[in-house]
Design an enzyme around this catalytic site. Structure first.
Site, short mmCIF file in Angstrom:
data_model
loop_
_atom_site.label_atom_id
_atom_site.label_comp_id
_atom_site.label_asym_id
_atom_site.label_seq_id
_atom_site.Cartn_x
_atom_site.Cartn_y
_atom_site.Cartn_z
N LYS A 195 55.49 44.43 111.91
CA LYS A 195 54.90 43.23 112.52
C LYS A 195 55.49 42.13 112.08
O LYS A 195 54.53 41.82 110.54
CB LYS A 195 53.25 43.67 112.03
CG LYS A 195 52.47 42.02 112.97
CD LYS A 195 50.75 41.60 112.61
CE LYS A 195 50.24 40.41 113.26
NZ LYS A 195 48.56 40.79 113.15
N LYS A 248 56.01 44.37 116.56
CA LYS A 248 55.01 43.48 117.17
C LYS A 248 55.95 41.77 116.86
O LYS A 248 56.18 41.98 115.42
CB LYS A 248 54.26 43.18 117.13
CG LYS A 248 53.05 41.89 116.85
CD LYS A 248 51.66 41.67 117.23
CE LYS A 248 51.17 40.90 116.74
NZ LYS A 248 49.76 41.16 116.38
C1 PBG Z 1 45.39 40.09 114.36
C2 PBG Z 1 46.12 39.44 115.13
C3 PBG Z 1 46.77 38.85 115.91
C4 PBG Z 1 47.66 38.96 116.49
C5 PBG Z 1 47.48 40.28 116.90
N1 PBG Z 1 46.49 40.80 116.20
C6 PBG Z 1 47.38 37.72 114.85
C7 PBG Z 1 48.17 37.14 113.61
O1 PBG Z 1 48.90 38.06 113.35
O2 PBG Z 1 48.20 36.07 113.39
C8 PBG Z 1 48.26 38.50 117.08
C9 PBG Z 1 48.63 38.80 118.93
C10 PBG Z 1 49.33 37.70 119.62
O3 PBG Z 1 49.81 36.77 119.31
O4 PBG Z 1 49.47 38.11 121.50
N2 PBG Z 1 45.90 39.85 112.93
#
Ligand code: PBG
Length: 328
Positions: A195, A248
């Protein structure tokens, strides 16, 4: 064999021929639908930064998910937007948390729907970081036990899968151990393994009110230029017990999806995130793009890169378009 004997255009001549030789085919079962849930009843609040998406109370969410299921979408992922936030995100592991209530209601009302719960603290903390925040940084090891509590609470509410998205080191192992200790050995883990610290999460943070109040997430989410580190993160999560792994965002990281696909021996998912969705919606609203073609081309590219399933806000409309095209 080369020109004039080999003519690739022969197989592009008609729609039927093109269908016959198509290498990647999207199906509604490729999709997982992200859902934002709030407390209360009868609520369906539009999210300005994600046109066409809403924050639902559990009763309204059931209707939305039932419709998605009828479009052959097999799974959803829940994001909770709690009524109260504090320094450690304690509203996330109460037995009546928004996610727990929604998960129970979905499981009671809809046959055979895979319910995933995002496990993270940022939606529940008043500072907006994904863990315990002290002295300008997130304390990795102090965060792990809170994530485990949250995961156990969601498992107790009946979710099929917990999906840690916090990017703390060692969280998959701690969550697996905690689930097993409490008898939830059948609750699976989908790890947000690679991520990245991305600008594409902006609309989500508006939707979930989860932007960090100070600083950013660069000490825990991955640095966008890195590939080898992503493969290592994925391998670590597999070694710690992840049943499925994820990359992601998706679109700017298709190379990571493709490299990961070559090495993983379990399902690989990709998250087509909020900023990717918002770009498509905004350009379509302006009349600058054909929303259907743009969406299906993007989702196809993510599958072609190697994703076994795609988390996407486009899921309902894409499923509708795919079903429509299948009947042609
Ligand atoms: C929680 C989380 C996030 C997303 C999914 N789980 C946001 C972040 O990391 O700030 C983002 C999903 C999206 O942008 O569609 N940590």
């Amino acid at each position: 064999m080369s020109f004039p004997f080999d003519r690739p255009r022969r197989l592009r001549r008609t729609p039927a021929l093109r269908k016959l030789v198509r290498e990647t085919k999207l199906h509604p079962s490729d999709f997982i639908l992200p859902c934002f849930v709030v407390s209360g009843k009868g609520k369906k609040e539009p999210i300005e930064t994600l046109p066409g998406c809403y924050r639902y109370s559990p009763d309204e969410l059931v209707k939305f998910v039932r419709e998605a299921r009828s479009l052959r979408i097999p799974g959803i992922i829940l994001f909770g937007i709690p009524d109260t936030k504090d320094a450690v995100g304690s509203s996330s592991w109460q037995s009546d948390s928004v996610v727990a209530v929604a998960a129970k209601e979905l499981k009671n009302s809809i046959d055979d729907i895979a319910v995933i719960a995002d496990v993270c603290l940022c939606e529940y903390t008043d500072h907006g970081h994904c863990g315990v925040y002290a002295d300008g940084d997130v304390d990795n090891d102090a965060t792990l036990e809170l994530l485990a509590k949250q995961a156990v609470s969601f498992a107790n509410a009946g979710v099929d899968v917990v999906a840690p998205s916090d990017m703390m080191d060692g969280r998959v192992e701690v969550i697996r151990d905690a689930l097993d200790d409490q008898g939830f050995d059948n609750t699976a883990i989908l790890a947000y393994s690679a991520k990245y610290c991305s600008a594409f999460y902006g609309p989500f943070r508006d939707a979930a009110d989860s932007a960090p109040k100070e600083g950013d997430r660069s000490t825990y989410q991955m640095d966008p230029p890195n590939v080898i580190e992503a493969l290592k993160e994925i391998q670590m999560d597999i070694d710690e017990g992840a049943d499925m792994v994820m990359v992601k965002p998706a679109l700017s990281y298709l190379d990571i999806i493709s490299e990961a696909k070559a090495i993983v021996d379990r399902p690989l998912f990709a998250y087509n995130v909020s900023g990717e969705y918002a770009m498509v919606k905004a350009s379509a609203q302006k009349g600058w793009a054909d929303e259907k073609r743009l969406t299906l081309e993007i989702l196809t590219s993510i599958k072609r890169a190697g994703a076994d399933a795609i988390l996407t806000y486009h899921a309902p409309s894409a499923a509708r378009w795919i079903i429509e095209d299948m009947t042609k």
